[in-house]
Scaffold this active site. Structure first.
Site, PDB file in Angstrom:
ATOM      1  N   GLU A   1      -2.846  -6.732   7.406  1.00 21.28           N
ATOM      2  CA  GLU A   1      -1.619  -6.502   8.180  1.00 21.28           C
ATOM      3  C   GLU A   1      -1.582  -7.419   9.399  1.00 21.28           C
ATOM      4  OE1 GLU A   1       1.388  -5.921   8.680  1.00 21.28           O
ATOM      5  OE2 GLU A   1       1.495  -3.728   8.444  1.00 21.28           O
TER       6      GLU A   1
ATOM      7  N   HIS B   1       0.817  -1.205   0.000  1.00 22.92           N
ATOM      8  CA  HIS B   1       0.000   0.000   0.000  1.00 22.92           C
ATOM      9  C   HIS B   1       0.854   1.260   0.000  1.00 22.92           C
ATOM     10  CE1 HIS B   1       0.944   0.956   4.207  1.00 22.92           C
ATOM     11  NE2 HIS B   1       0.845  -0.345   4.442  1.00 22.92           N
TER      12      HIS B   1
END
Length: 214
Positions: free
Chosen positions: A87, A8
């Site tokens: 994550e 990201h």
């Protein structure tokens, strides 16, 4: 088959660690710089993507927004929000002092096996990315409509663990590697065996002889 792994773009948590104390990890937005990074990466990716793509995206705000800003509507044939690509779960981060203690303990005991309080270890993430890779392989083999290229928009540690699983890297090697830069990608290509287009940066030497070359 080809898998493009993409980290990201820059998020608020990357420039302000105290942001984790007031905003849930999954809800952290991109910074203005991060939005620019995502748009620029979209231009680079469009040059690589000449065939239909299946996109698998971590459902966190920063990954979903990164994918949106890539502007790949013309080539993405299917878009799948995939929680297994999220994550590492850091647990409760509202207390900045405890946050620093957890980071220090993780550094001392190792990023792979140390389980964060109320959260996950790297080994936990390793298990779920293995499940994702197995399912992706089955989809490509059994579904003739599935594109041969998969774009995976995820997080730095998750990218490294996806490669660790794919290439059977040692834990020592995994722990010696740095996350890629924001909006950087790695390309995995299958041609009889899997290959990686370029290595991850190593912040220290690995104590064993394993390398990133499969």
């Amino acid at each position: 088959m080809r898998i493009i792994l993409l980290r990201h773009a820059e998020s608020l948590g990357n420039i302000d660690e105290l942001a984790y104390c007031r905003i849930p990890d999954h809800a952290l937005p991109l910074t203005p710089r991060g939005e620019e990074q995502a748009r620029a990466e979209g231009t680079r990716l469009r040059a690589l993507l000449t065939e239909p793509v299946a996109a698998y995206v971590s459902p966190y705000v920063r990954t979903s927004r990164t994918f949106q800003l890539l502007g790949l509507d013309g080539v993405v044939e299917r878009h799948v929000p995939e929680p297994r690509l999220r994550e590492q779960d850091w647990g409760n981060l509202q207390d900045p002092v405890d946050q620093e203690i957890q980071k220090q303990k993780r550094h001392e005991f190792g990023h792979f096996f140390y389980r964060l309080a109320h959260g996950e270890s790297g080994a936990d993430v390793d298990d779920r990315v293995a499940s994702f890779l197995n399912e992706l392989e089955q989809r490509v083999e059994n579904d003739p409509t599935h594109p041969d290229t998969a774009l995976v928009v995820t997080h730095g540690l998750t990218m490294r663990l996806l490669c660790r699983r794919m290439f059977s890297w040692s834990i020592d090697l995994f722990e010696s590697l740095s996350n890629p830069e924001h909006c950087a990608h790695r390309i995995l290509t299958y041609n009889g065996k899997w290959s990686l287009d370029r290595p991850f940066t190593q912040w220290r030497d690995s104590p064993d002889k394993t390398t990133q070359a499969p």
